[in-house]
Design a protein around this motif. Structure first.
Motif, mmCIF file in Angstrom:
data_model
loop_
_atom_site.group_PDB
_atom_site.id
_atom_site.type_symbol
_atom_site.label_atom_id
_atom_site.label_comp_id
_atom_site.label_asym_id
_atom_site.label_seq_id
_atom_site.Cartn_x
_atom_site.Cartn_y
_atom_site.Cartn_z
ATOM 1 N N VAL A 193 33.744 31.792 45.602
ATOM 2 C CA VAL A 193 33.335 32.680 44.507
ATOM 3 C C VAL A 193 34.270 32.544 43.305
ATOM 4 O O VAL A 193 35.491 32.645 43.440
ATOM 5 C CB VAL A 193 33.347 34.157 44.972
ATOM 6 C CG1 VAL A 193 32.976 35.079 43.814
ATOM 7 C CG2 VAL A 193 32.403 34.368 46.151
ATOM 8 N N LEU A 194 33.654 32.324 42.163
ATOM 9 C CA LEU A 194 34.357 32.403 40.884
ATOM 10 C C LEU A 194 33.734 33.594 40.173
ATOM 11 O O LEU A 194 32.529 33.591 39.889
ATOM 12 C CB LEU A 194 34.132 31.109 40.085
ATOM 13 C CG LEU A 194 34.715 31.055 38.678
ATOM 14 C CD1 LEU A 194 36.237 31.160 38.712
ATOM 15 C CD2 LEU A 194 34.319 29.743 37.989
ATOM 16 N N CYS A 195 34.531 34.630 39.919
ATOM 17 C CA CYS A 195 33.935 35.876 39.423
ATOM 18 C C CYS A 195 34.547 36.293 38.092
ATOM 19 O O CYS A 195 35.769 36.364 37.952
ATOM 20 C CB CYS A 195 34.161 36.980 40.464
ATOM 21 S SG CYS A 195 33.443 38.554 39.978
ATOM 22 N N GLU A 196 33.688 36.581 37.155
ATOM 23 C CA GLU A 196 34.136 37.072 35.856
ATOM 24 C C GLU A 196 34.801 38.427 36.077
ATOM 25 O O GLU A 196 34.354 39.225 36.894
ATOM 26 C CB GLU A 196 32.899 37.197 34.955
ATOM 27 C CG GLU A 196 33.142 37.118 33.482
ATOM 28 C CD GLU A 196 33.744 35.796 33.005
ATOM 29 O OE1 GLU A 196 34.601 35.873 32.127
ATOM 30 O OE2 GLU A 196 33.368 34.707 33.483
ATOM 31 N N SER A 197 35.870 38.698 35.356
ATOM 32 C CA SER A 197 36.601 39.960 35.524
ATOM 33 C C SER A 197 35.734 41.138 35.097
ATOM 34 O O SER A 197 34.944 41.002 34.168
ATOM 35 C CB SER A 197 37.841 39.961 34.650
ATOM 36 O OG SER A 197 38.702 38.970 35.082
ATOM 37 N N PRO A 198 35.905 42.272 35.722
ATOM 38 C CA PRO A 198 36.794 42.544 36.845
ATOM 39 C C PRO A 198 36.137 42.155 38.171
ATOM 40 O O PRO A 198 34.944 42.401 38.354
ATOM 41 C CB PRO A 198 36.977 44.059 36.771
ATOM 42 C CG PRO A 198 35.698 44.549 36.161
ATOM 43 C CD PRO A 198 35.203 43.476 35.248
ATOM 44 N N ILE A 199 36.937 41.581 39.080
ATOM 45 C CA ILE A 199 36.376 41.218 40.389
ATOM 46 C C ILE A 199 35.837 42.495 41.034
ATOM 47 O O ILE A 199 34.675 42.568 41.394
ATOM 48 C CB ILE A 199 37.456 40.529 41.259
ATOM 49 C CG1 ILE A 199 37.765 39.158 40.659
ATOM 50 C CG2 ILE A 199 36.996 40.412 42.707
ATOM 51 C CD1 ILE A 199 38.705 38.290 41.460
ATOM 52 N N VAL A 200 36.705 43.479 41.194
ATOM 53 C CA VAL A 200 36.264 44.819 41.624
ATOM 54 C C VAL A 200 37.133 45.858 40.929
ATOM 55 O O VAL A 200 38.169 45.523 40.349
ATOM 56 C CB VAL A 200 36.372 45.026 43.155
ATOM 57 C CG1 VAL A 200 35.201 44.414 43.886
ATOM 58 C CG2 VAL A 200 37.683 44.516 43.709
ATOM 59 N N THR A 201 36.731 47.109 41.010
ATOM 60 C CA THR A 201 37.505 48.161 40.349
ATOM 61 C C THR A 201 38.113 49.102 41.392
ATOM 62 O O THR A 201 38.211 50.307 41.171
ATOM 63 C CB THR A 201 36.608 48.939 39.365
ATOM 64 O OG1 THR A 201 35.456 49.387 40.083
ATOM 65 C CG2 THR A 201 36.165 48.096 38.213
ATOM 66 N N ASP A 202 38.491 48.522 42.525
ATOM 67 C CA ASP A 202 39.097 49.314 43.591
ATOM 68 C C ASP A 202 40.023 48.384 44.385
ATOM 69 O O ASP A 202 39.566 47.383 44.951
ATOM 70 C CB ASP A 202 37.966 49.855 44.485
ATOM 71 C CG ASP A 202 38.507 50.629 45.675
ATOM 72 O OD1 ASP A 202 39.722 50.534 45.955
ATOM 73 O OD2 ASP A 202 37.700 51.306 46.333
ATOM 74 N N PRO A 203 41.322 48.682 44.416
ATOM 75 C CA PRO A 203 42.261 47.778 45.092
ATOM 76 C C PRO A 203 41.999 47.640 46.595
ATOM 77 O O PRO A 203 42.293 46.589 47.174
ATOM 78 C CB PRO A 203 43.634 48.411 44.830
ATOM 79 C CG PRO A 203 43.376 49.794 44.376
ATOM 80 C CD PRO A 203 42.016 49.833 43.787
ATOM 81 N N VAL A 204 41.442 48.693 47.214
ATOM 82 C CA VAL A 204 41.143 48.598 48.649
ATOM 83 C C VAL A 204 40.049 47.557 48.853
ATOM 84 O O VAL A 204 40.120 46.701 49.744
ATOM 85 C CB VAL A 204 40.695 49.983 49.205
ATOM 86 C CG1 VAL A 204 40.312 49.862 50.671
ATOM 87 C CG2 VAL A 204 41.812 50.999 49.010
#
Ligand code: CTP
Length: 444
Positions: free
Chosen positions: A215-226
Motif C-alpha cells: 500500500v502506498l497511501c496519500e496522507s493521512p494514512i489514518v487519524t488514530d495511532p492505535v
C-alpha cells in the motif's frame, strides 16, 4: 601514451558494457571510466537506476578493464575532465552518435558500435512487474499520477476503483480493471495507491495488507495511532510495504536540505516554520472529506518532525472550523515547543498565505520559497549576505515518479527506504487524532 575516456551509468553491468569497455581500452594505453552519480542521472531523467553509485563503481572496478574510475556529477563536466586529465580520445557507444561532436575541439571522438540485444533498461524491465491499482475520486490528480507511473520501470498501473467510474477520462477508463468495488480491484493487483477519502483508509489498507497487497497511501494514512500501529503490524506479518505518499519527501532538494541541516550548515536549528495553503471550494464533494488539516497537515509537519524529531514537549492546535458537521477547518495553526527549539505550521483551504518554509539556526537560516512542498530550489542565508548560497535540484513530475521508484524498490527489496519513518507517520496520526477529538482551541 594514449589516454582514453568513456562515460556511462553501468547499471546492472552487462555484456554490452564489458564489450564497450574492452574496445575503449584497446583504443589506447590508459582507460578512464566516468560513472554517473545518482543526482546527475536523476537530473538527466534516468530515474530508474537500480544500483547505487557505489555498487556501479564496484562493478566496473571488478572488470579490471579500467585504469581509473571517476564520477560524473554535472552537465559540462566532460570538457573539464578532458582538459584536466589530458585525454586524447573520448569514446562512447553508437547510441550517442553525433551527440558529443562538440568535444572534437578538445580531443578525438570515437563512437563504437553498440552491442545489439542488451541494455540496462531491458534488464530492469525483465524483472517481475509490480501491478498497481488506483483508488479514489481525485480524477485530475489520478490522471497525472498515471502519466507519471509510465516513467517507472517495472511498475504497471492496471486498474482503478472510483465512485466516478462512469465519468473517467479515457486514459483511466481504458485501464484493464475499472470498478467501484474495492474488493474487485484487489483481486487484480499487487499494490494499491490510495487517494480515497481519509475516512476509508483504515478499512481499505487493512483489507489490502491482509491479502498481501502493498500500500502506498496519500496522507493521512489514518487519524488514530492505535489503528496505525495495527496496520503496521499487519503489514509486517504479511511482508508488505505500507508507505506514506508525501511527494515532497522524495524530492532531491528537500533531501539535500535535510542533510545540510544535519551537517550543521546553519548551526543549531532553533525554529521550523512551514505554511501550506490552497483555496478550495467546500461545496465540491470530493474535496469535502479532505479538510485543511487532513490534506495539508502531514506535509507541513514533515519538516518539523524530520528536523526536530517527534519528541516535542507541548503543542497547541488552533483551528477555524467553518463546517462543524464535516469538521472542515478553513485553517489550522499548530505550535510545537521542544526542549531546545520551537516549530509552527499553518495550513488552510479557506485562507491564502505565503507557502514558504523557513528553518532558523544559530548561524543562519534556510529559506524555501513558495510552494516549498514542490521544492526544487532553496537558499542558505547568513548575517553577512555575501556568504549566502543558492541550491537548485531538478524536480520532475512534482516528485511523483521518484515516490513511485522508491515504493517499487521497497517492494522489491522488502525494505522501506525510510523517506518517511513509521515514527513520523505515527506522530501525524496522533496529532490528527487530537484534532478529531476536539483537543484544540477554536477561533471564529
Ligand atoms: N553500451 C553498448 N552496448 C549496449 C549497451 C550499452 O555499447 N548494449 C554502451 C553505451 O553506448 C555507453 C556505455 O555502454 O557507451 C554505458 O551505457 P549505459 O547507458 O550505462 O548502458 P545502457 O545499457 O545503454 O543503459 P540504459 O538502458 O539505462 O540506457
Amino acid at each position: 601514451m594514449t589516454r582514453v575516456i568513456t562515460y556511462g551509468t553501468y547499471d546492472m553491468l552487462h555484456y554490452g558494457h564489458i564489450r564497450l569497455l574492452e574496445r575503449a581500452k584497446s583504443l589506447g594505453d590508459y582507460l578512464i571510466v566516468g560513472v554517473t552519480s545518482d543526482d546527475f542521472d536523476k537530473a538527466r531523467g534516468k530515474i530508474n537506476v537500480q544500483q547505487s553509485l557505489m555498487e556501479r563503481v564496484e562493478a566496473v572496478r571488478i572488470t579490471g578493464i579500467a585504469d581509473e574510475i571517476i564520477i560524473e556529477e554535472y552537465e559540462g563536466q566532460k570538457i573539464e575532465d578532458i582538459r584536466r586529465l589530458d585525454i586524447d580520445i573520448f569514446t562512447v557507444g553508437s547510441d550517442w552518435e553525433g551527440h558529443f561532436d562538440y568535444l572534437k575541439e578538445y580531443c578525438k571522438v570515437i563512437y563504437l558500435s553498440r552491442t545489439h540485444g542488451v541494455s540496462s533498461t531491458a534488464i530492469r524491465s525483465s524483472r517481475r512487474v509490480l501491478t498497481m491499482g488506483l483508488v479514489g475520486d481525485k480524477i485530475d490528480f489520478l490522471t497525472r499520477f498515471l502519466n507519471e507511473s509510465k516513467f517507472v520501470n517495472g511498475l504497471h498501473v492496471c486498474g482503478i476503483c472510483s465512485n466516478q467510474k462512469n465519468t473517467l477520462p479515457e486514459s483511466l477508463r481504458t485501464l484493464s480493471v475499472v470498478t467501484d468495488e474495492y474488493d474487485c480491484l484487489l483481486e487484480h493487483v499487487d499494490s494499491v495507491y490510495l487517494i480515497s477519502s481519509p475516512v476509508n483508509h483504515y478499512e481499505q489498507i487493512r483489507k489490502a495488507l491482509e491479502k498481501g497487497i502493498h500500500v502506498l497511501c496519500e496522507s493521512p494514512i489514518v487519524t488514530d495511532p492505535v489503528q496505525y500501529d495495527e496496520l503496521l503490524r499487519i503489514a509486517k506479518e504479511n511482508n508488505c510495504i505500507l508507505s506514506e505518499a508525501i511527494r515532497t519527501a522524495y524530492s532531491t532538494a528537500y533531501s539535500r536540505l535535510l542533510l545540510m541541516l544535519k551537517s550543521g550548515k546553519i548551526g543549531k536549528v532553533v525554529s521550523v516554520d512551514a505554511t501550506c495553503t490552497a483555496i478550495r471550494d467546500i461545496a465540491d464533494d470530493a474535496e469535502a472529506k479532505w479538510n485543511s488539516i487532513n490534506e495539508w497537515g502531514p506535509t507541513a509537519m514533515l519538516p518539523v518532525f524530520q528536523i526536530l524529531g517527534c519528541k516535542y514537549v507541548t503543542k497547541q492546535i488552533v483551528s477555524n472550523i467553518v463546517n462543524e458537521k464535516l469538521k472542515w477547518d478553513a485553517f489550522t495553526k499548530i505550535d510545537f515547543v521542544y526542549a531546545d527549539a520551537v516549530a509552527s505550521i499553518k495550513v488552510g483551504k479557506g485562507v491564502k498565505s505565503e507557502g514558504e518554509l523557513i528553518v532558523s539556526g544559530t548561524e543562519g537560516y534556510i529559506y524555501v520559497p513558495a510552494p516549498w512542498w514542490k521544492t526544487d530550489y532553496f537558499e542558505v542565508r547568513y548575517e553577512n549576505s555575501v556568504n549566502n548560497q543558492r541550491y537548485f535540484y531538478q524536480l520532475d513530475g512534482e516528485g511523483i515518479r521518484y515516490e513511485l521508484v522508491a515504493f517499487s524498490k521497497a517492494v522489491e527489496t522488502g525494505q522501506d527506504a525510510g523517506y518517511i519513518s513509521a515514527g513520523v507517520s505515527r506522530e501525524f496520526s496522533r496529532i490528527l487524532n487530537d484534532y478529531e477529538n476536539g483537543r484544540i482551541t477554536l477561533i471564529c
